[in-house]
Write an enzyme that holds these catalytic residues in place. Structure first.
Site, mmCIF file in Angstrom:
data_model
loop_
_atom_site.group_PDB
_atom_site.id
_atom_site.type_symbol
_atom_site.label_atom_id
_atom_site.label_comp_id
_atom_site.label_asym_id
_atom_site.label_seq_id
_atom_site.Cartn_x
_atom_site.Cartn_y
_atom_site.Cartn_z
ATOM 1 N N ASP A 1 31.012 27.097 22.359
ATOM 2 C CA ASP A 1 32.284 27.310 23.055
ATOM 3 C C ASP A 1 33.097 28.348 22.276
ATOM 4 O O ASP A 1 32.791 28.644 21.122
ATOM 5 C CB ASP A 1 33.067 25.986 23.129
ATOM 6 C CG ASP A 1 34.163 26.014 24.191
ATOM 7 O OD1 ASP A 1 33.884 25.614 25.329
ATOM 8 O OD2 ASP A 1 35.288 26.444 23.877
ATOM 9 N N SER A 2 34.150 28.841 22.908
ATOM 10 C CA SER A 2 35.008 29.802 22.204
ATOM 11 C C SER A 2 35.891 29.105 21.171
ATOM 12 O O SER A 2 36.404 29.735 20.260
ATOM 13 C CB SER A 2 35.896 30.533 23.207
ATOM 14 O OG SER A 2 36.693 29.600 23.912
ATOM 15 N N GLY B 1 39.218 34.340 27.235
ATOM 16 C CA GLY B 1 39.784 34.624 28.556
ATOM 17 C C GLY B 1 40.186 36.066 28.786
ATOM 18 O O GLY B 1 40.085 36.581 29.892
ATOM 19 N N CYS C 1 31.399 26.282 27.897
ATOM 20 C CA CYS C 1 32.513 27.211 28.108
ATOM 21 C C CYS C 1 32.318 27.985 29.417
ATOM 22 O O CYS C 1 31.376 28.776 29.547
ATOM 23 C CB CYS C 1 32.558 28.184 26.930
ATOM 24 S SG CYS C 1 33.860 29.392 27.034
ATOM 25 N N ASN C 2 33.202 27.771 30.380
ATOM 26 C CA ASN C 2 33.086 28.453 31.677
ATOM 27 C C ASN C 2 33.179 29.971 31.533
ATOM 28 O O ASN C 2 32.472 30.714 32.188
ATOM 29 C CB ASN C 2 34.221 28.020 32.611
ATOM 30 C CG ASN C 2 34.110 26.576 33.040
ATOM 31 O OD1 ASN C 2 33.742 26.279 34.163
ATOM 32 N ND2 ASN C 2 34.432 25.657 32.154
ATOM 33 N N THR C 3 34.087 30.404 30.668
ATOM 34 C CA THR C 3 34.340 31.843 30.520
ATOM 35 C C THR C 3 33.091 32.548 29.994
ATOM 36 O O THR C 3 32.780 33.665 30.396
ATOM 37 C CB THR C 3 35.528 32.069 29.561
ATOM 38 O OG1 THR C 3 36.567 31.163 29.908
ATOM 39 C CG2 THR C 3 36.045 33.478 29.637
ATOM 40 N N CYS D 1 37.819 25.016 32.703
ATOM 41 C CA CYS D 1 37.850 25.479 31.313
ATOM 42 C C CYS D 1 37.754 24.223 30.468
ATOM 43 O O CYS D 1 38.482 23.241 30.705
ATOM 44 C CB CYS D 1 39.149 26.231 31.023
ATOM 45 S SG CYS D 1 39.405 26.576 29.267
ATOM 46 N N THR D 2 36.844 24.253 29.495
ATOM 47 C CA THR D 2 36.590 23.058 28.684
ATOM 48 C C THR D 2 37.828 22.559 27.946
ATOM 49 O O THR D 2 37.920 21.392 27.612
ATOM 50 C CB THR D 2 35.527 23.369 27.628
ATOM 51 O OG1 THR D 2 35.892 24.592 26.970
ATOM 52 C CG2 THR D 2 34.164 23.473 28.240
ATOM 53 N N HIS D 3 38.757 23.459 27.671
ATOM 54 C CA HIS D 3 39.949 23.061 26.921
ATOM 55 C C HIS D 3 40.899 22.172 27.728
ATOM 56 O O HIS D 3 41.653 21.390 27.167
ATOM 57 C CB HIS D 3 40.743 24.297 26.474
ATOM 58 C CG HIS D 3 40.143 25.019 25.316
ATOM 59 N ND1 HIS D 3 38.976 25.748 25.411
ATOM 60 C CD2 HIS D 3 40.541 25.128 24.021
ATOM 61 C CE1 HIS D 3 38.694 26.279 24.239
ATOM 62 N NE2 HIS D 3 39.634 25.921 23.373
#
Ligand code: DGL
Length: 266
Positions: free
Chosen positions: A10-11, A43, A74-76, A189-191
């Site tokens: 993930d970011s 993003g 992470c979707n992005t 978004c995972t966040h």
């Protein structure tokens, strides 16, 4: 029997929302959690540069950890590079994530669905194609938030979040049209699930918030060659999981958070 770990990428800390589901489903597995914090937030990145960065990082990660599978919650990142990763590393299984537009379209009663994501995910062709493929019968509003991922990081690290700011970021998700109202918001978004309670509290009306974390973890489980049954009695994996930060120097509170999730800093 395999001791090869499951790698999660993930970011930032967002993928922990998926790790906690994965742990429940795969308690005997070892996890390596990679946060590309040196490049956070994803993003706002230009697509070619971000794509090259992630592909470059994976070369080293696969060599260093030899994971059985890699999960990109992470979707992005996933909406940008999942196909390129599969091409670059054929034979290595990748579990990607896409905004949960299909389940939202199947579930909505009002026909008004919103997708809350980073500006990167919102502008991806991949995301637009999902709408054309699965959601032509409803109205999908894409809402790109510049601030929520960072707000979730701060909240998890320092315990503080500005509720009015959350309210302002989610406000564009809520539409009223011809007597109907948005009834589903996809957390793409995972966040964001870390802020779900604040979102519920500040939403103008109740909606169904879709968090795909469990579905991603189930997909990962389905791709594993063995299900860990044979390890259950004598090899608890918990306690051997690692967190890698590409910056090499996560904030003290972030390191504490990793401990809380059972991850040791490598
Ligand atoms: N966690 C990421 C996602 O799921 C994005 C956060 C960011 O780096 O902007 O899309």
């Amino acid at each position: 029997m395999t001791d090869r770990p499951i790698l999660m990428f993930d970011s930032g800390i967002g993928g922990l929302t998926v790790l906690r589901e994965a742990r429940v489903l795969m308690p005997d597995r070892r996890f390596v959690y990679v946060a590309d914090d040196a490049a956070f937030p994803y993003g706002a990145w230009e697509e070619p540069a971000l794509s090259a960065r992630i592909l470059g990082l994976f070369g080293g990660l696969l060599e260093r950890f030899d994971p059985e599978i890699s999960v990109i919650p992470c979707n992005t990142a996933s909406t940008l590079v999942i196909d390129a990763l599969r091409q670059a590393f054929p034979g290595h299984p990748f579990v990607g994530t896409v905004p949960a537009i299909k389940p939202a379209a199947e579930r909505t009663r009002s026909g008004l669905v919103s997708v809350l994501a980073t500006p990167g995910t919102v502008k991806r062709q991949y995301t637009r194609d999902l709408i054309t493929q699965w959601a032509t019968k409803c109205h999908v509003r894409l809402v790109g938030s510049d601030r929520l991922a960072q707000m979730a990081e701060t909240y998890m690290r320092d315990g503080f979040v500005d509720e009015q700011a959350v309210k302002a970021e989610i406000a564009p998700c809520f539409i009223e049209r011809d007597g109907r109202r948005t009834d589903i918001v996809v957390l793409a978004c995972t966040h964001y699930p870390f802020l779900a309670n604040r979102m519920r509290k500040t939403a103008p009306w109740p909606v169904d918030w879709i968090d795909p974390a469990e579905a991603i973890a189930r997909r990962a489980l389905s791709l594993l060659k063995s299900d860990g049954q044979e390890r259950r009695s004598n090899t608890p994996a918990f306690g051997h999981d690692l967190a890698i930060f590409t910056s090499g120097k996560p904030h003290f509170a972030t390191a504490r958070l990793m401990q809380g999730f059972g991850l040791s800093l490598a």
